[in-house]
Design a protein around this motif. Structure first.
Motif, short mmCIF file in Angstrom:
data_model
loop_
_atom_site.label_atom_id
_atom_site.label_comp_id
_atom_site.label_asym_id
_atom_site.label_seq_id
_atom_site.Cartn_x
_atom_site.Cartn_y
_atom_site.Cartn_z
N GLY A 28 0.80 -1.22 0.00
CA GLY A 28 0.00 0.00 0.00
C GLY A 28 0.83 1.26 0.00
N SER A 29 2.08 1.18 0.49
CA SER A 29 2.93 2.37 0.50
C SER A 29 3.26 2.84 -0.91
CB SER A 29 4.23 2.08 1.26
OG SER A 29 5.02 1.11 0.58
N ILE A 30 3.15 1.94 -1.89
CA ILE A 30 3.37 2.35 -3.29
C ILE A 30 2.36 3.42 -3.68
CG2 ILE A 30 3.33 1.54 -5.68
CD1 ILE A 30 4.32 -1.14 -4.73
N ALA A 31 1.12 3.31 -3.17
CA ALA A 31 0.09 4.31 -3.48
C ALA A 31 0.47 5.68 -2.94
CB ALA A 31 -1.25 3.87 -2.91
N VAL A 32 1.00 5.72 -1.71
CA VAL A 32 1.41 7.00 -1.11
C VAL A 32 2.58 7.60 -1.88
CG1 VAL A 32 2.27 8.10 0.99
CG2 VAL A 32 0.60 6.25 1.15
N ILE A 33 3.54 6.78 -2.23
CA ILE A 33 4.73 7.27 -2.93
C ILE A 33 4.37 7.80 -4.32
CG2 ILE A 33 6.91 6.52 -3.97
CD1 ILE A 33 7.13 4.57 -1.55
N MET A 34 3.55 7.05 -5.04
CA MET A 34 3.17 7.49 -6.39
C MET A 34 2.25 8.71 -6.35
SD MET A 34 2.72 3.85 -8.37
CE MET A 34 2.73 4.60 -9.98
N THR A 35 1.49 8.86 -5.27
CA THR A 35 0.67 10.06 -5.11
C THR A 35 1.56 11.29 -4.90
OG1 THR A 35 -1.17 8.81 -4.17
CG2 THR A 35 -1.12 11.17 -3.73
N LEU A 36 2.60 11.13 -4.09
CA LEU A 36 3.52 12.25 -3.87
C LEU A 36 4.21 12.66 -5.16
CD1 LEU A 36 5.19 11.33 -0.46
CD2 LEU A 36 3.74 13.30 -0.94
N ILE A 37 4.69 11.68 -5.91
CA ILE A 37 5.38 12.00 -7.16
C ILE A 37 4.41 12.53 -8.20
CG2 ILE A 37 6.69 10.99 -9.07
CD1 ILE A 37 7.90 9.05 -7.07
N GLY A 38 3.26 11.87 -8.32
CA GLY A 38 2.33 12.24 -9.37
C GLY A 38 1.60 13.54 -9.09
N THR A 39 1.21 13.77 -7.84
CA THR A 39 0.39 14.93 -7.53
C THR A 39 1.23 16.11 -7.05
OG1 THR A 39 -1.44 13.47 -6.94
CG2 THR A 39 -1.58 15.76 -6.20
N LEU A 40 2.11 15.87 -6.08
CA LEU A 40 2.85 16.98 -5.49
C LEU A 40 3.85 17.59 -6.46
CD1 LEU A 40 3.39 18.72 -3.03
CD2 LEU A 40 5.02 17.00 -2.22
N LEU A 41 4.63 16.76 -7.14
CA LEU A 41 5.64 17.30 -8.06
C LEU A 41 5.01 17.99 -9.26
CD1 LEU A 41 8.50 14.63 -8.14
CD2 LEU A 41 8.49 16.86 -7.06
N THR A 42 4.01 17.35 -9.86
CA THR A 42 3.40 17.96 -11.05
C THR A 42 2.54 19.17 -10.69
OG1 THR A 42 1.60 16.35 -10.90
CG2 THR A 42 3.40 15.85 -12.40
N ALA A 43 2.11 19.26 -9.42
CA ALA A 43 1.35 20.45 -9.01
C ALA A 43 2.23 21.70 -9.03
CB ALA A 43 0.77 20.25 -7.61
N LEU A 44 3.54 21.51 -9.07
CA LEU A 44 4.45 22.66 -9.04
C LEU A 44 4.96 23.06 -10.41
CD1 LEU A 44 6.61 21.57 -5.96
CD2 LEU A 44 4.61 23.04 -5.96
N VAL A 45 4.91 22.15 -11.40
CA VAL A 45 5.64 22.40 -12.65
C VAL A 45 5.02 23.55 -13.46
CG1 VAL A 45 6.61 20.10 -12.79
CG2 VAL A 45 4.36 20.52 -13.76
N VAL A 46 3.71 23.52 -13.67
CA VAL A 46 3.08 24.58 -14.46
C VAL A 46 3.08 25.89 -13.67
CG1 VAL A 46 0.98 25.30 -15.65
CG2 VAL A 46 1.66 22.91 -15.68
N ALA A 47 2.81 25.81 -12.35
CA ALA A 47 2.85 27.02 -11.53
C ALA A 47 4.23 27.64 -11.54
CB ALA A 47 2.43 26.68 -10.10
N ARG A 48 5.27 26.81 -11.58
CA ARG A 48 6.64 27.34 -11.63
C ARG A 48 6.89 28.07 -12.95
NH1 ARG A 48 9.61 22.90 -9.97
NH2 ARG A 48 9.44 22.05 -12.08
N GLU A 49 6.33 27.56 -14.04
CA GLU A 49 6.48 28.24 -15.33
C GLU A 49 5.85 29.62 -15.29
OE1 GLU A 49 8.13 27.13 -17.85
OE2 GLU A 49 8.15 24.93 -17.85
N TRP A 50 4.67 29.73 -14.67
CA TRP A 50 4.00 31.03 -14.59
C TRP A 50 4.76 32.00 -13.69
CZ3 TRP A 50 0.55 32.57 -17.91
CH2 TRP A 50 -0.29 31.66 -18.54
N GLU A 51 5.28 31.50 -12.56
CA GLU A 51 5.99 32.39 -11.64
C GLU A 51 7.31 32.88 -12.23
OE1 GLU A 51 6.49 30.51 -7.89
OE2 GLU A 51 4.39 30.77 -7.29
N ARG A 52 8.01 32.04 -12.98
CA ARG A 52 9.30 32.43 -13.54
C ARG A 52 9.17 33.19 -14.86
NH1 ARG A 52 12.82 26.85 -12.50
NH2 ARG A 52 12.78 26.94 -10.22
N GLY A 53 7.97 33.22 -15.42
CA GLY A 53 7.78 33.94 -16.67
C GLY A 53 8.11 33.15 -17.91
N THR A 54 8.54 31.89 -17.75
CA THR A 54 8.88 31.09 -18.93
C THR A 54 7.64 30.63 -19.69
OG1 THR A 54 8.97 29.14 -17.49
CG2 THR A 54 11.04 30.27 -17.94
#
Length: 371
Positions: A180-206
């Protein structure tokens, strides 16, 4: 010169698909390099899975030992043959089966030994231990009452309970927590990391530079999706390998089925993370939202640590709209039971629905202007 320009433009128009693929590939490479240069991405993708695996192995234990148990009411389903309920036990619709022989009443009247068999589904460790102890307690109380009614003080030797735990004979919480820990780990990678990528593009102006290129919403989503999908699947493989080869957790199901189910869940997690990132446009807000709607449900409402059937009815309904619930159920079945399609197939279909919904909404919500 005009002829050269004409032929050049014709050449470009003849292969628009190839040009778009090169554009997408360039965006994927750019995102991959950026991910590899980011220490937080590498840490969450590689170091954090190993840390969580260590915690779930040695710091968290749901083993039930030396506790006092109270009263409990069972939802009883009566059957005349064990084969009638065996599939329900394997599929998780029943938590235990108490096998009572046909001559049980006559044996107890003659005060001869009457064996009973209790079959318990051990993939849910805490539930299995509670079922075992509660059934024994109920039968013990029944024997005492029968002895008092008959004017006898000790009836404990009339009935002998023989318990057998399926799929997790030692009822070790580690065997259920690590898959079951695989679900927690993949949630962190899938949701937390990707939640930052587009927002980072907007904040940096790229993002302004990207919008100036001839790309579509689909191109942007794919460029963010592919690198983190590969990272998430690598993390799943790392955790599965350490759990099975290093910690002795069995994998009784097919490896390819595990990959298929994990990929389906990861698509839904990535879609959710990209949706959060596209809507918020702010890394801090995106990270907080990702923790609330991604990580916490994966830990609390998935059935990984807390039994869903013991939650209030409203919370049970809420867990039905959380993808980790279905992924944890499929993972435990694959690792501890095997390829039980009556469990795996419905959960995979639900995860496919979540993935299609999140990715579709993400593409629609991705803005192609600066407003």
């Amino acid at each position: 010169m005009s002829q050269n320009l004409t032929s050049e433009s014709q050449h470009v128009d003849v292969h628009p698909q190839r040009s778009r693929l090169r554009c997408i590939w360039g965006l994927v490479r750019k995102e991959t390099y950026q991910m590899l240069r980011d220490p937080s991405s590498v840490g969450i993708g590689i170091a954090l899975p190993l840390l969580l695996l260590f915690l779930f192995t040695y710091a968290i234990s749901l083993d039930v030992r030396n506790i006092k148990l109270g009263n409990r009411h069972f939802m009883v389903h009566v059957a005349r043959d064990r084969r009638e309920v065996q599939d329900a036990l394997v599929g998780g619709r029943l938590n235990g089966v108490l096998v009572i022989p046909a001559d049980f009443a006559s044996r107890t009247e003659r005060r001869s030994l009457s064996p009973l068999q209790l079959l318990v589904r051990g993939s849910d460790v805490s539930t299995a231990a509670l079922v075992q102890n509660y059934v024994r307690g109920v039968l013990r109380n029944w024997l005492i009452q029968e002895g008092l009614n008959a004017g006898q003080r000790n009836s404990g030797e009339i009935v002998r309970i023989e318990s057998r735990v399926w799929f997790n004979q030692e009822i070790e919480s580690r065997a259920a927590l690590l898959p079951g820990s695989i679900a927690v780990i993949m949630t962190l990678i899938g949701t937390l990391l990707t939640a930052l990528v587009v927002a980072r593009e907007w904040e940096r102006g790229t993002m302004e530079a990207l919008l100036a290129t001839p790309i579509t919403r689909m191109d942007i989503v794919l460029s963010k999706f592919v690198p983190y999908f590969i990272l998430g699947m690598l993390a799943m493989g790392l955790v599965a390998a350490v759990s099975t080869l290093g910690l002795g957790v069995p994998l009784r199901g097919s490896l390819w089925v595990l990959i298929m189910v994990s990929a389906t869940f990861l698509c839904s997690a990535l879609g959710l993370g990209l949706l959060i990132s596209s809507v918020t446009r702010n890394q801090f807000v995106a990270s907080q939202v990702a923790l609330i709607v991604g990580y916490l449900p994966a830990l609390i409402l998935s059935g990984l640590v807390f039994e869903i059937d013991s939650m209030p009815r409203l919370i049970q309904y809420l867990s039905c709209v959380m993808p980790p619930r279905y992924f944890v159920s499929a993972l435990r079945t694959l690792f501890l039971v095997g390829n039980v399609w009556q469990v795996i197939l419905p959960n995979t279909v639900v995860l496919l629905g979540f993935a299609a919904f999140f990715l579709t909404v993400t593409i629609q919500k991705t803005k192609m202007n600066l407003e």
